[in-house]
Design a protein around this motif. Structure first.
Motif, PDB file in Angstrom:
ATOM      1  N   ASP A 141      43.155  50.341  39.064  1.00 25.95           N
ATOM      2  CA  ASP A 141      42.495  49.389  40.423  1.00 25.95           C
ATOM      3  C   ASP A 141      41.315  48.341  39.366  1.00 25.95           C
ATOM      4  O   ASP A 141      40.886  47.064  39.932  1.00 25.95           O
ATOM      5  N   LEU A 142      41.250  48.433  38.128  1.00 22.81           N
ATOM      6  CA  LEU A 142      40.492  47.825  37.051  1.00 22.81           C
ATOM      7  C   LEU A 142      41.063  46.139  37.590  1.00 22.81           C
ATOM      8  O   LEU A 142      40.574  45.302  36.749  1.00 22.81           O
ATOM      9  N   ARG A 143      42.521  46.261  37.489  1.00 19.70           N
ATOM     10  CA  ARG A 143      42.885  44.431  37.250  1.00 19.70           C
ATOM     11  C   ARG A 143      42.477  44.033  38.747  1.00 19.70           C
ATOM     12  O   ARG A 143      42.758  42.729  38.355  1.00 19.70           O
ATOM     13  N   PHE A 144      42.086  44.328  39.844  1.00 22.28           N
ATOM     14  CA  PHE A 144      42.129  43.755  41.111  1.00 22.28           C
ATOM     15  C   PHE A 144      39.532  43.962  41.383  1.00 22.28           C
ATOM     16  O   PHE A 144      39.090  44.453  41.756  1.00 22.28           O
ATOM     17  N   PRO A 145      39.420  42.106  40.869  1.00 19.35           N
ATOM     18  CA  PRO A 145      37.778  41.870  40.493  1.00 19.35           C
ATOM     19  C   PRO A 145      37.353  41.983  42.124  1.00 19.35           C
ATOM     20  O   PRO A 145      36.163  42.724  42.524  1.00 19.35           O
ATOM     21  N   VAL A 146      38.160  42.225  43.530  1.00 21.01           N
ATOM     22  CA  VAL A 146      37.700  41.386  44.515  1.00 21.01           C
ATOM     23  C   VAL A 146      37.303  43.177  44.978  1.00 21.01           C
ATOM     24  O   VAL A 146      36.502  43.568  45.749  1.00 21.01           O
TER      25      VAL A 146
END
Length: 259
Positions: free
Chosen positions: A144-149
């Protein structure tokens, strides 16, 4: 908003041995009794990051959830981490359990396709914000950490917690993303990762961090070594920074659509 004492538990995990892992964690956490408010464990702390949930997944009434409730009560602190859960399909579920036995949970949204996680678990569809001691907490699990939105602060959380089994070859990305999420969302960020080797031969360096709202690491430790570290999160300092540097007011607005 009161200050929040938060403890990061970086440890090795025995592959597919929930009782062994629970026993180790019980011993490790014992000195934290009445010394902290919130304890953070790694992703899938009972088993390691496994693609065999049919062998190890537990129901919400299972021994690992009951263990979390027992430990939270005896230590006088909330505990969070993720488990392989069997609940209308297999879930990589992050839980926050308070001393009074209350359970809040979030199902991992972004399943790690490089390990075929999407073929073994059902993705979560709800963006969840936990509440504890006046703090609004955004739970995230590893990829999840890779998805800033998905991580975007909508002025609805103060602390992001990401639990992980993040392999050491990608440790630079892990550390960088934790700091970036803190800066862009003007929040505290906690990332807790495991160490050691898993049942697939992957190595983990840990690199668990507590990062403040300016992106500065408040807690860190030597890679590859177990540790328990406790840091103080200042609600007053966070609110003052967001008032004096209100970049969040200029954020772009959008609607997030989920399946």
């Amino acid at each position: 908003m009161q200050n929040l004492r938060t403890s990061l538990v970086q440890t090795r995990l025995d592959w597919h041995k929930p009782s062994v892992n629970r026993e180790r964690l019980t011993e490790l956490m014992a000195p934290l009794a009445e010394q902290t408010d919130l304890i953070v464990l790694p992703e899938m702390f009972a088993t390691g990051f496994t693609m065999a949930p049919e062998e190890v997944a537990e129901p919400m009434s299972g021994p690992s959830v009951r263990w979390l409730q027992d430990q939270a009560r005896s230590l006088g602190a909330a505990i969070c981490g993720s488990l392989a859960i069997d609940d209308e399909g297999f879930r990589n579920r992050m839980l926050l359990v308070t001393p009074d036995g209350e359970i809040q949970h979030y199902d991992k949204r972004h399943l790690f396709r490089m390990a075929n996680e999407q073929n073994h678990y059902s993705a979560g569809t709800e963006r969840t914000v936990f509440e504890y001691k006046g703090w609004r907490i955004l739970p995230q699990v590893c990829y999840d950490l890779r998805f800033p939105v998905w991580c975007r602060n909508r002025d609805d959380y103060d602390l992001m917690i990401c639990v992980a089994n993040w392999p050491s070859p990608r440790r630079h990305a892990w550390r960088t993303l934790l700091q970036a999420r803190a800066i862009e969302n003007q929040c505290y960020v906690i990332g807790v990762n495991r160490i050691g080797e898993d049942g697939k031969g992957l190595e983990y360096s840990g690199d668990s961090l507590l990062v403040d709202f300016k992106g500065q690491a408040l807690l860190d430790g030597p890679p590859g070594e177990p540790f328990i570290k406790t840091g103080l999160l200042s609600g007053e300092a966070l609110q003052q920074f967001r008032q004096t540097f209100p970049a969040w007011q200029d954020a772009d607005h959008f609607d997030l659509m989920t399946d």
